[in-house]
Design a protein around this motif. Structure first.
Motif, PDB file in Angstrom:
ATOM      1  N   LEU A 192       0.823  -1.207   0.000  1.00 44.67           N
ATOM      2  CA  LEU A 192       0.000   0.000   0.000  1.00 44.67           C
ATOM      3  C   LEU A 192       0.858   1.258   0.000  1.00 44.67           C
ATOM      4  CD1 LEU A 192      -2.822  -1.096   2.461  1.00 44.67           C
ATOM      5  CD2 LEU A 192      -3.023  -0.751  -0.011  1.00 44.67           C
ATOM      6  N   GLN A 193       2.003   1.239   0.675  1.00 46.81           N
ATOM      7  CA  GLN A 193       2.915   2.378   0.636  1.00 46.81           C
ATOM      8  C   GLN A 193       3.470   2.570  -0.771  1.00 46.81           C
ATOM      9  OE1 GLN A 193       3.542   4.679   3.038  1.00 46.81           O
ATOM     10  NE2 GLN A 193       1.955   3.649   4.220  1.00 46.81           N
ATOM     11  N   LYS A 194       3.794   1.462  -1.433  1.00 43.03           N
ATOM     12  CA  LYS A 194       4.279   1.535  -2.812  1.00 43.03           C
ATOM     13  C   LYS A 194       3.175   2.048  -3.743  1.00 43.03           C
ATOM     14  CE  LYS A 194       6.737  -1.927  -4.145  1.00 43.03           C
ATOM     15  NZ  LYS A 194       7.129  -3.291  -4.615  1.00 43.03           N
ATOM     16  N   LEU A 195       1.947   1.579  -3.514  1.00 42.23           N
ATOM     17  CA  LEU A 195       0.815   2.025  -4.329  1.00 42.23           C
ATOM     18  C   LEU A 195       0.551   3.508  -4.118  1.00 42.23           C
ATOM     19  CD1 LEU A 195      -1.499   1.192  -6.244  1.00 42.23           C
ATOM     20  CD2 LEU A 195      -2.886   0.705  -4.220  1.00 42.23           C
ATOM     21  N   ALA A 196       0.738   3.990  -2.894  1.00 46.71           N
ATOM     22  CA  ALA A 196       0.546   5.415  -2.613  1.00 46.71           C
ATOM     23  C   ALA A 196       1.477   6.256  -3.474  1.00 46.71           C
ATOM     24  CB  ALA A 196       0.792   5.695  -1.135  1.00 46.71           C
ATOM     25  N   LYS A 197       2.744   5.870  -3.567  1.00 45.98           N
ATOM     26  CA  LYS A 197       3.707   6.612  -4.388  1.00 45.98           C
ATOM     27  C   LYS A 197       3.333   6.528  -5.866  1.00 45.98           C
ATOM     28  CE  LYS A 197       7.542   5.920  -1.161  1.00 45.98           C
ATOM     29  NZ  LYS A 197       8.884   5.312  -0.954  1.00 45.98           N
ATOM     30  N   HIS A 198       2.896   5.348  -6.294  1.00 48.64           N
ATOM     31  CA  HIS A 198       2.497   5.163  -7.690  1.00 48.64           C
ATOM     32  C   HIS A 198       1.307   6.054  -8.032  1.00 48.64           C
ATOM     33  CE1 HIS A 198       1.410   3.050 -11.420  1.00 48.64           C
ATOM     34  NE2 HIS A 198       0.166   3.051 -10.966  1.00 48.64           N
ATOM     35  N   ASN A 199       0.271   6.036  -7.184  1.00 45.19           N
ATOM     36  CA  ASN A 199      -0.923   6.838  -7.452  1.00 45.19           C
ATOM     37  C   ASN A 199      -0.648   8.334  -7.314  1.00 45.19           C
ATOM     38  OD1 ASN A 199      -2.517   4.669  -8.076  1.00 45.19           O
ATOM     39  ND2 ASN A 199      -3.445   4.493  -6.054  1.00 45.19           N
ATOM     40  N   ALA A 200       0.294   8.694  -6.454  1.00 44.33           N
ATOM     41  CA  ALA A 200       0.695  10.096  -6.356  1.00 44.33           C
ATOM     42  C   ALA A 200       1.301  10.576  -7.663  1.00 44.33           C
ATOM     43  CB  ALA A 200       1.683  10.280  -5.206  1.00 44.33           C
ATOM     44  N   ARG A 201       2.102   9.729  -8.289  1.00 48.21           N
ATOM     45  CA  ARG A 201       2.680  10.093  -9.596  1.00 48.21           C
ATOM     46  C   ARG A 201       1.595  10.222 -10.658  1.00 48.21           C
ATOM     47  NH1 ARG A 201       6.780   6.444  -7.915  1.00 48.21           N
ATOM     48  NH2 ARG A 201       5.831   4.740  -9.102  1.00 48.21           N
ATOM     49  N   LEU A 202       0.601   9.320 -10.627  1.00 45.35           N
ATOM     50  CA  LEU A 202      -0.512   9.423 -11.574  1.00 45.35           C
ATOM     51  C   LEU A 202      -1.239  10.755 -11.411  1.00 45.35           C
ATOM     52  CD1 LEU A 202      -2.208   5.886 -11.459  1.00 45.35           C
ATOM     53  CD2 LEU A 202      -0.730   6.804 -13.237  1.00 45.35           C
ATOM     54  N   LEU A 203      -1.488  11.143 -10.172  1.00 41.96           N
ATOM     55  CA  LEU A 203      -2.143  12.421  -9.919  1.00 41.96           C
ATOM     56  C   LEU A 203      -1.317  13.577 -10.471  1.00 41.96           C
ATOM     57  CD1 LEU A 203      -3.468  12.220  -6.234  1.00 41.96           C
ATOM     58  CD2 LEU A 203      -4.841  12.525  -8.289  1.00 41.96           C
ATOM     59  N   ARG A 204      -0.038  13.557 -10.144  1.00 37.96           N
ATOM     60  CA  ARG A 204       0.829  14.672 -10.530  1.00 37.96           C
ATOM     61  C   ARG A 204       0.878  14.826 -12.042  1.00 37.96           C
ATOM     62  NH1 ARG A 204       6.347  13.025  -9.802  1.00 37.96           N
ATOM     63  NH2 ARG A 204       5.687  12.610  -7.662  1.00 37.96           N
ATOM     64  N   HIS A 205       1.129  13.734 -12.746  1.00 32.77           N
ATOM     65  CA  HIS A 205       1.291  13.834 -14.200  1.00 32.77           C
ATOM     66  C   HIS A 205      -0.037  13.980 -14.932  1.00 32.77           C
ATOM     67  CE1 HIS A 205       5.595  13.235 -14.210  1.00 32.77           C
ATOM     68  NE2 HIS A 205       5.450  12.220 -13.380  1.00 32.77           N
ATOM     69  N   GLY A 206      -1.136  13.522 -14.311  1.00 33.57           N
ATOM     70  CA  GLY A 206      -2.426  13.631 -14.966  1.00 33.57           C
ATOM     71  C   GLY A 206      -3.113  14.960 -14.746  1.00 33.57           C
ATOM     72  N   LEU A 207      -2.795  15.643 -13.630  1.00 31.67           N
ATOM     73  CA  LEU A 207      -3.532  16.841 -13.267  1.00 31.67           C
ATOM     74  C   LEU A 207      -2.705  18.122 -13.270  1.00 31.67           C
ATOM     75  CD1 LEU A 207      -5.587  15.493 -10.200  1.00 31.67           C
ATOM     76  CD2 LEU A 207      -6.330  15.667 -12.581  1.00 31.67           C
ATOM     77  N   ILE A 208      -1.432  18.038 -12.936  1.00 30.72           N
ATOM     78  CA  ILE A 208      -0.621  19.236 -12.705  1.00 30.72           C
ATOM     79  C   ILE A 208       0.070  19.693 -13.993  1.00 30.72           C
ATOM     80  CG2 ILE A 208       1.243  20.223 -11.329  1.00 30.72           C
ATOM     81  CD1 ILE A 208      -1.282  19.389  -9.745  1.00 30.72           C
ATOM     82  N   ALA A 209      -0.003  20.998 -14.266  1.00 34.36           N
ATOM     83  CA  ALA A 209       0.610  21.566 -15.478  1.00 34.36           C
ATOM     84  C   ALA A 209       2.112  21.299 -15.489  1.00 34.36           C
ATOM     85  CB  ALA A 209       0.348  23.070 -15.534  1.00 34.36           C
ATOM     86  N   ASP A 210       2.667  21.200 -16.708  1.00 38.64           N
ATOM     87  CA  ASP A 210       4.066  20.814 -16.867  1.00 38.64           C
ATOM     88  C   ASP A 210       5.027  21.734 -16.109  1.00 38.64           C
ATOM     89  OD1 ASP A 210       3.360  18.697 -18.461  1.00 38.64           O
ATOM     90  OD2 ASP A 210       3.718  19.763 -20.350  1.00 38.64           O
ATOM     91  N   GLU A 211       4.736  23.029 -16.101  1.00 39.42           N
ATOM     92  CA  GLU A 211       5.672  23.976 -15.467  1.00 39.42           C
ATOM     93  C   GLU A 211       5.732  23.813 -13.948  1.00 39.42           C
ATOM     94  OE1 GLU A 211       1.976  26.500 -16.618  1.00 39.42           O
ATOM     95  OE2 GLU A 211       3.036  24.700 -17.313  1.00 39.42           O
ATOM     96  N   PHE A 212       4.772  23.042 -13.373  1.00 46.44           N
ATOM     97  CA  PHE A 212       4.778  22.819 -11.926  1.00 46.44           C
ATOM     98  C   PHE A 212       5.229  21.408 -11.561  1.00 46.44           C
ATOM     99  CE2 PHE A 212       1.671  26.200 -12.607  1.00 46.44           C
ATOM    100  CZ  PHE A 212       2.154  27.164 -11.737  1.00 46.44           C
ATOM    101  N   GLN A 213       5.689  20.652 -12.580  1.00 50.81           N
ATOM    102  CA  GLN A 213       6.209  19.320 -12.311  1.00 50.81           C
ATOM    103  C   GLN A 213       7.609  19.431 -11.697  1.00 50.81           C
ATOM    104  OE1 GLN A 213       4.530  16.572 -12.673  1.00 50.81           O
ATOM    105  NE2 GLN A 213       2.828  17.188 -13.980  1.00 50.81           N
ATOM    106  N   PRO A 214       8.000  18.478 -10.827  1.00 51.36           N
ATOM    107  CA  PRO A 214       9.361  18.481 -10.302  1.00 51.36           C
ATOM    108  C   PRO A 214      10.363  18.447 -11.449  1.00 51.36           C
ATOM    109  CG  PRO A 214       7.997  16.925  -9.096  1.00 51.36           C
ATOM    110  CD  PRO A 214       7.180  17.397 -10.264  1.00 51.36           C
ATOM    111  N   SER A 215      11.469  19.150 -11.304  1.00 53.39           N
ATOM    112  CA  SER A 215      12.445  19.284 -12.383  1.00 53.39           C
ATOM    113  C   SER A 215      12.941  17.936 -12.892  1.00 53.39           C
ATOM    114  CB  SER A 215      13.641  20.130 -11.924  1.00 53.39           C
ATOM    115  OG  SER A 215      14.239  19.552 -10.778  1.00 53.39           O
ATOM    116  N   GLN A 216      13.070  16.937 -11.998  1.00 55.33           N
ATOM    117  CA  GLN A 216      13.578  15.641 -12.420  1.00 55.33           C
ATOM    118  C   GLN A 216      12.578  14.861 -13.264  1.00 55.33           C
ATOM    119  OE1 GLN A 216      13.008  16.544  -9.303  1.00 55.33           O
ATOM    120  NE2 GLN A 216      12.136  14.909  -8.038  1.00 55.33           N
TER     121      GLN A 216
END
Length: 218
Positions: A192-216
């Motif tokens: 579940l901890q691993k899934l949390a990180k995975h789903n957090a990435r899905l949220l970030r890349h699916g919802l957050i504009a490119d200019e607010f993505q982490p530089s890496q």
């Protein structure tokens, strides 16, 4: 049935007794419907006198409501924090906090789901009203704030974002064991901890504009 651990060789303090009742209520209400859980059973599970339920919580209903509130308190605190100081990472922070809580209480969302879908009797309506009091619309304004600040991708629909977010929060804990077995998922706190990180990435890349993505990630 899970049992409540007690410290050996030391009498329970008032706070110990209250906490024991909260823990016992969480165990028993997850295992059985509200009406089937008696005050006596909760007290016995907690190892305290049943009169303390009225002393601390006024009633079984009060204990149920306080148990739900205290279990979800870390997530509510995180939501309040992100509503005051929202950032592109706010949805991720709420999601990972929730997964952290539920990795220790994996059946708790089933209790919430079961309560929300009870038949409409007077006692069930009271249960549901107490449950709704914990989830006012003002608690989940982070997506509206991110949209107003142009942090979300321009094509993101707020209602769809909220539905996707709730789905990521809830479904992993409600997924039938039969389906998990069919696709080879073995649920555990570590998974579940691993899934949390995975789903957090899905949220970030699916919802957050490119200019607010982490530089890496760019």
């Amino acid at each position: 049935m899970a049992t409540i651990k007690k410290s050996a060789g030391r009498p329970l303090t008032q706070m110990d007794k209250r906490s024991a009742l909260i823990d016992a209520a969480r165990v028993l209400f997850v295992e059985s419907d509200y009406e089937k859980v008696s005050v006596r059973a909760i007290a016995q599970q907690a190892g305290v006198d049943a009169s303390l339920i009225r002393y601390y919580f006024q009633s079984k209903m009060g204990l149920f409501s306080e148990m739900v509130k205290e279990t979800l308190a870390p997530m509510f605190d995180k939501i309040v924090q992100t509503n005051k100081q929202y950032a592109a990472s706010s949805p991720e922070e709420i999601l990972t906090t929730y997964y952290s809580i539920m990795s220790q209480n994996p059946d708790f969302p089933k209790l919430i789901y079961r309560t929300a879908n009870l038949s409409p009797t007077d006692s069930n309506r009271e249960l549901q009203a107490n449950l709704l009091d914990l989830f006012p619309a003002t608690r989940m304004t982070v997506f509206d704030q991110l949209k107003q600040a142009d942090i979300l991708r321009p094509e993101v629909d707020i209602m769809c974002a909220k539905m996707s977010f709730v789905s990521l929060l809830v479904f992993p804990f409600l997924m039938p064991e039969l389906f998990k077995q069919a696709i080879g998922i073995e649920s555990s706190p570590e998974f579940l901890q691993k899934l949390a990180k995975h789903n957090a990435r899905l949220l970030r890349h699916g919802l957050i504009a490119d200019e607010f993505q982490p530089s890496q990630d760019r």
